[in-house]
Write an enzyme that holds these catalytic residues in place. Structure first.
Site, PDB file in Angstrom:
ATOM      1  N   ARG A  97      31.835  60.714  99.727  1.00  0.00           N
ATOM      2  CA  ARG A  97      32.834  61.789  99.771  1.00  0.00           C
ATOM      3  C   ARG A  97      33.867  61.552 100.873  1.00  0.00           C
ATOM      4  NH1 ARG A  97      28.908  66.956  99.441  1.00  0.00           N
ATOM      5  NH2 ARG A  97      27.663  65.526 100.701  1.00  0.00           N
ATOM      6  N   ASN A 124      29.709  66.512  95.044  1.00  0.00           N
ATOM      7  CA  ASN A 124      28.437  65.916  94.617  1.00  0.00           C
ATOM      8  C   ASN A 124      27.827  66.821  93.564  1.00  0.00           C
ATOM      9  OD1 ASN A 124      28.354  63.732  96.314  1.00  0.00           O
ATOM     10  ND2 ASN A 124      26.822  64.581  97.726  1.00  0.00           N
TER      11      ASN A 124
END
Ligand SMILES: [Zn+2]
Ligand SMILES: [Zn+2]
Length: 755
Positions: free
Chosen positions: A18, A36
């Protein structure tokens, strides 16, 4: 401008994915979001169609080094006007289909911070970042976030919290983030007294110096440690652990100190330094300063690893010498990972216990790897911490069924096919022992919690008495789903075919499947099998000449019994008589007269018997001990001698009728003639390879695949490779162990071959 949805699967959580995408978006001034989910990573970008392929390419190329991308799906979605790029809260609506990130050893950045006085994490034993630290061992549920791990109970201080939310910091979204202010705490127990908030690592080092044994909580569980150069302490540990000869693993402060004691090739060095940080088996140097005979009796190798956690790194840098670092358990039990059990059980084995208050969810032993010397073939001995539980092989065609395969017994693992992902559990021990049975059940129920699989099918070994077979059948009955029994050695064969993407091969392949024992289709014990694989059909072609399988579990433990069984109908009594009392001999002889005896064709037992004959290893305290010593003799011989065909006991191109009796007679003849033992061991290995060659030639097969514990034998592998020039193609295991750890995967491959 359009909006695109990019979905990325693979090992993409807990590896800094990320933050990577966030930084990429910022640098390219792209707007949208990332999150996620239970299936992987989802990204929305506003961009135009021309730039999209370049962007996807950039993601694939520059992805964090610990990530593994298995697929990228891109689709246009209805346009949304975004004005920033943000990391959104993780979602979990469905049951997860995520690949699990393994545990990683400490990275270089963290290592340099650990030893930099200016850094706020100077000497902090739990330093981590997005590139290192525990993952699989601390995950309670998915997707991977701080709240779903055992880090949940530690709240970050302001400093850590700022790092966590700063996109330019390398701890941005680092779920294992902590520092001395918001620390994971050590505690120490000695003589029944618990010292909380323990920080005095010099004290532990002092204890090692004084010959004390200290248990330390690490990543996969507790390790028992002591000064490896202290003979008396190492012997004391052997006695306490009830482990007479099985080698202990060592942890060295750094590579240069390893090189003082062991030979280290480039590829071995690279393996030691990988994020998985396994134990690598190395040849010991003559100049080594450690007590080899206490650490690895009768062997010329050492299992060595580097400190893979900051705590071990700190301790080892202070101690500056190797330590014994062996799994913390009572004899034959599983590695201990719970604090209460450690306090209870490890007090008996150690003088002090160093605990910490971060819980371990799932225990794992250290992984063990070795390389054949002449051709650098990697041989996995134990697949566990850092390597399990995800298995990635993009070429294996899976279907949408959910299948659980239960593996074997001695080296148990299970394999789960769920939502087209394959998970192979870490090594779970010998489920003949209650402790390993519990470990197996716990790990399986952990997987059920993680993935909530809706099982369609259970696959089990044919052996009716394996715990895994019984448990698997019970499970199937409870859930009212079918189970299939798959023969042990056929599962081995399909495991190596699967790993090498040969399941759809149109060319006939010969499987050479040699191991200790497995339940055969005919109720006898197999272990010296030759199969062919053609058009997805496995056919038995030949096997090593059978001998009697007596006394059940006693036989693998006592190589002299294998010798007796191999030799009694073809060799003079003097070659085995002295190994037994006259009463024993009479009992065994009577046993042989019975008509309903089970027969076996096990090459593992052949190795045992030959080791008993040649080296007088009549009892062994762990499986493979006798075979390993026989192997090291042969390796020593081939250091200065070539692989001469004339040294094979087989003359010419015909396998002698009753090969077993023939081989035993030849061996005893050489012993009578006082041929050098190294040479006899070498001739034995050459003969086995010659035997394989003759079978392959007779069947006119050029592709050969090898599986079974016997193929952990480096000498056999090296001779086979040498012999490769003759137009054969050889296939070995790559990421899995050739021993029974690969059975659960092989069971799945066996089932999938017809799909
Ligand atoms: Zn790090
Ligand atoms: Zn902090």
């Amino acid at each position: 401008m359009k909006t695109f949805h990019i979905e990325i699967h693979g090992i993409v959580q807990g590896v800094g994915f990320r933050p990577f995408i966030y930084k990429l978006a910022k640098s390219l001034q792209l707007y949208g979001w990332i999150l996620n989910s239970e299936s992987g990573v989802h990204i929305h970008f506003n961009t135009n169609e021309n730039l999209l392929p370049k962007l996807v390419d950039k993601i694939k190329k520059e992805a964090p080094k610990l990530s593994v991308i298995t697929s990228v799906k891109v689709e246009e979605v209805p346009f949304v006007s975004y004005s920033t790029f943000e990391i959104k809260e993780s979602t979990s609506k469905e049951s997860p289909s995520l690949l699990i990130t393994p545990d990683f050893g400490m990275c270089e950045d963290c290592n340099s911070e650990l030893f930099s006085e200016e850094n706020n994490r100077y000497q902090y034993p739990f330093i981590t970042c997005t590139n290192c630290g525990p993952r699989y061992s601390i995950i309670n549920s998915l997707p991977y976030d701080r709240e779903t791990t055992t880090m949940d109970s530690f709240s970050m201080c302001n400093h850590c919290n700022n790092e966590y939310h700063d996109p330019l910091n390398r701890r941005y979204y680092s779920q294992t983030n902590s520092c001395p202010n918001c620390r994971i705490e050590l505690s120490y127990i000695e003589n029944g007294t618990l010292q909380e908030n323990f920080t005095d690592l010099d004290y532990i080092v002092e204890q090692w110096k004084q010959g004390k044994i200290i248990s330390i909580k690490g990543i996969g569980g507790y390790l028992i440690t002591c000064d490896a150069s202290n003979k008396e302490t190492v012997s004391r540990l052997r006695t306490l652990k009830g482990r007479p000869t099985k080698p202990f693993a060592l942890m060295y402060p750094d590579v240069s100190s390893i090189e003082k004691d062991a030979k280290l090739s480039k590829i071995e060095k690279r393996e030691l330094e990988k994020p998985a940080a396994p134990i690598v088996i190395l040849k010991v140097k003559n100049s080594s300063s450690i007590p080899q005979n206490e650490i690895a009796p009768n062997l010329d190798c050492l299992g060595v690893m580097l400190p893979y956690t900051p705590l071990y790194q700190l301790l080892l840098s202070k101690f500056n010498k190797p330590i014994i670092a062996t799994s913390g358990n009572l004899s034959n039990s599983s590695i201990i990972y719970e604090d209460s059990k450690a306090i209870n059980d490890l007090t008996k084995l150690s003088d002090g216990i160093l605990l910490n208050n971060r819980d371990i969810v799932i225990p794992q032993d250290d992984s063990v790897v070795k390389f054949s010397e002449k051709n650098n073939q990697k041989i996995i001995i134990r697949r566990s911490r850092g390597l399990a539980p995800t298995y990635i092989n993009k070429d294996i065609k899976v279907n949408s069924e959910t299948i659980l395969s239960m593996g074997a017994m001695l080296k148990s693992t299970f394999t789960l096919l769920n939502k087209e992902n394959i998970y192979i559990s870490q090594y779970l021990g010998n489920t003949d022992h209650y402790d390993a049975e519990v470990n197996f059940k716990n790990t399986l129920s952990h997987f059920k919690n993680l993935f909530q699989p809706n099982l369609d099918m259970v696959l089990v070994d044919k052996h009716p008495n394996y715990f895994s077979s019984r448990f698997g059948k019970e499970l199937a009955e409870k859930q009212k789903i079918p189970f299939i029994e798959i023969q042990h050695h056929k599962a081995h064969f399909l495991a190596v075919l699967g790993e090498n993407n040969l399941m759809n091969s149109s060319e006939k392949i010969l499987g050479v499947i040699w191991d200790g024992t497995g339940y055969g289709d005919d109720g006898s014990i197999w272990g010296g099998e030759f199969f062919t694989y053609e058009n997805k059909v496995v056919k038995g072609e030949a096997h090593f000449d059978e001998f009697q399988f007596i006394l059940g579990d006693k036989m693998p433990k006592e190589p002299r019994i294998s010798l007796f069984s191999l030799a009694f109908d073809c060799c003079e009594e003097r070659f085995y008589k002295d190994k037994f009392t006259s009463t024993e001999l009479n009992i065994y002889k009577n046993l042989f007269q019975k008509e309903d005896n089970i027969k076996c064709s096990s090459i593992g037992r052949l190795f045992d018997g030959v080791a008993s004959l040649l080296l007088n290893i009549d009892k062994q305290s762990f499986e493979g001990e006798a075979a390993m010593q026989l192997e090291s003799l042969a390796l020593r011989y081939f250091k200065t001698n070539d692989y001469n065909k004339e040294d094979s006991y087989i003359n010419g191109n015909r396998i002698p009728p009753n090969f077993r009796q023939y081989l035993l007679k030849e061996l005893t003849l050489d012993i009578s003639n006082e041929v050098n033992k190294d040479k006899i061991a070498a001739k034995f290995h050459l003969t086995l390879v010659h035997y394989i060659e003759l079978i392959a030639t007779k069947l006119k097969i050029r592709k050969l695949a090898f599986s079974g514990g016997v193929f952990q034998n480096q000498c056999l592998i090296e001779i086979l490779h040498f012999w490769k020039g003759k137009g054969f193609e050889l296939y070995f295991h790559k990421d899995l162990s050739p021993n029974d750890e690969c059975i659960s995967f092989g069971q799945l491959m066996y089932y999938l071959k017809d799909k």
